[in-house]
Design an enzyme around this catalytic site. Structure first.
Site, PDB file in Angstrom:
ATOM      1  N   THR A   1       0.833  -1.205   0.000  1.00 23.69           N
ATOM      2  CA  THR A   1       0.000   0.000   0.000  1.00 23.69           C
ATOM      3  C   THR A   1       0.869   1.257   0.000  1.00 23.69           C
ATOM      4  O   THR A   1       1.945   1.247   0.601  1.00 23.69           O
ATOM      5  CB  THR A   1      -0.897  -0.008   1.263  1.00 23.69           C
ATOM      6  OG1 THR A   1      -1.783  -1.132   1.189  1.00 23.69           O
ATOM      7  CG2 THR A   1      -1.711   1.268   1.375  1.00 23.69           C
ATOM      8  N   GLY A   2       0.408   2.270  -0.694  1.00 24.37           N
ATOM      9  CA  GLY A   2       1.105   3.562  -0.650  1.00 24.37           C
ATOM     10  C   GLY A   2       1.358   4.109  -2.048  1.00 24.37           C
ATOM     11  O   GLY A   2       1.038   3.464  -3.045  1.00 24.37           O
TER      12      GLY A   2
ATOM     13  N   ALA B   1       7.968   1.528   2.046  1.00 25.82           N
ATOM     14  CA  ALA B   1       8.322   1.666   3.467  1.00 25.82           C
ATOM     15  C   ALA B   1       8.404   3.154   3.800  1.00 25.82           C
ATOM     16  O   ALA B   1       8.644   3.983   2.922  1.00 25.82           O
ATOM     17  CB  ALA B   1       9.657   0.992   3.772  1.00 25.82           C
TER      18      ALA B   1
ATOM     19  N   GLU C   1      -0.543  -5.640   5.690  1.00 34.06           N
ATOM     20  CA  GLU C   1       0.771  -5.690   5.043  1.00 34.06           C
ATOM     21  C   GLU C   1       1.633  -6.744   5.712  1.00 34.06           C
ATOM     22  O   GLU C   1       2.286  -7.551   5.067  1.00 34.06           O
ATOM     23  CB  GLU C   1       1.456  -4.322   5.115  1.00 34.06           C
ATOM     24  CG  GLU C   1       0.838  -3.274   4.217  1.00 34.06           C
ATOM     25  CD  GLU C   1       1.448  -1.901   4.423  1.00 34.06           C
ATOM     26  OE1 GLU C   1       1.996  -1.631   5.517  1.00 34.06           O
ATOM     27  OE2 GLU C   1       1.375  -1.081   3.483  1.00 34.06           O
TER      28      GLU C   1
HETATM   29  O1  DER Z   1       1.859   2.445   4.882  1.00 33.44           O
HETATM   30  C1  DER Z   1       2.817   1.831   4.381  1.00 33.44           C
HETATM   31  O2  DER Z   1       3.433   0.896   4.986  1.00 33.44           O
HETATM   32  C2  DER Z   1       3.335   2.278   3.045  1.00 33.44           C
HETATM   33  O3  DER Z   1       3.970   1.206   2.386  1.00 33.44           O
HETATM   34  C3  DER Z   1       4.323   3.392   3.295  1.00 33.44           C
HETATM   35  O4  DER Z   1       5.224   2.935   4.195  1.00 33.44           O
HETATM   36  C4  DER Z   1       5.023   3.837   2.025  1.00 33.44           C
HETATM   37  O5  DER Z   1       4.217   4.776   1.450  1.00 33.44           O
HETATM   38  P1  DER Z   1       4.766   5.729   0.281  1.00 33.44           P
HETATM   39  O6  DER Z   1       5.242   4.779  -0.811  1.00 33.44           O
HETATM   40  O7  DER Z   1       3.551   6.513  -0.119  1.00 33.44           O
HETATM   41  O8  DER Z   1       5.873   6.548   0.842  1.00 33.44           O
END
Ligand code: DER
Length: 228
Positions: A28-29, A83, A103
């Protein structure tokens, strides 16, 4: 290079780590969102994806990638996720996006954890980024007090209840709350992860150290670096 360009470079490089006809775990992200767009270009050779959040599920479905229930998957060769911080041992702080519990579950099942990140996430000591801790709502004050006890002379550890918009408390996909713990300086990520896990009311904490990344694909100003 901008941060987004470095994220895109890492996300694109990750395609080289996707085996043919596999079910893959997807995190996610914003970095993962770039990866999902790249994944869609090879979806003919991807059997399906196991998702780590409602947000990721929506994006996978929008791009026509089949989303499978982890409960019916027993072989997951790779998990690709971002991350918030990653140290030189590939221990991570995750959970900035609030999806840390699912996750960590999908990562646990996967044979190989591929972390994709831009160089701003690569640190020597974890803790600058506040550590997310997912808690059962009724336990939020008790767990907060346990976090404050981690303070040392000159280092004040203070947990903040994560808010959504306005004065609404943020709720995870699992209906829990998140404490973002500021002021930690994490020299022993594995033992701190274990310590926090045993506090009554903690569902998951954002330290991914017992199960760290196997590969880090780092987008930098000088190109993409692959670290193991
Ligand atoms: O919430 C999470 O663990 C996401 O992976 C985060 O750590 C990374 O989000 P980003 O790619 O938007 O910086």
């Amino acid at each position: 290079l901008t941060q987004d360009q470095m994220k895109l470079a890492a996300a694109t490089k990750a395609l080289e780590f996707i085996p043919d006809d596999a079910v893959i775990g997807v995190g996610t992200g914003s970095t993962v969102n770039l990866f999902i767009e790249q994944l869609a270009t090879i979806k003919h050779r991807v059997q399906g994806a196991v998702s780590s959040s409602e947000a990721t599920t929506a994006r996978l479905k929008a791009l026509g990638i089949p989303v499978l229930d982890l409960a019916v998957v027993d072989d997951l060769p790779v998990y690709v996720d971002g991350a918030d911080e990653v140290n030189h041992y590939l221990h991570m702080i995750k959970g900035g996006g609030g999806a840390l519990t699912r996750e960590k579950i999908v990562a646990a099942v996967a044979k190989e954890f591929i972390c994709i990140a831009d160089e701003t996430k690569y640190v020597t000591v974890l803790g600058e980024f506040p550590l997310p801790v997912e808690v059962v709502p009724m336990a939020r004050s008790y767990v907060a007090r346990q976090m404050e006890r981690l303070s040392k002379p000159g280092i004040r550890v203070h947990p903040e209840l994560r808010m959504a918009s306005g004065d609404k408390v943020f709720q995870t996909d699992n209906g829990n709350y998140i404490l973002d713990v500021h002021g930690l300086n994490i020299a022993e990520p594995v033992s701190l992860e274990t310590y926090i896990n045993q506090i009554a009311g903690v569902v998951t904490n954002g330290l991914f150290a017992q199960r760290r990344a196997d590969v880090l694909i780092l987008g930098t100003q000088h190109g993409v670096e692959v670290k193991r």
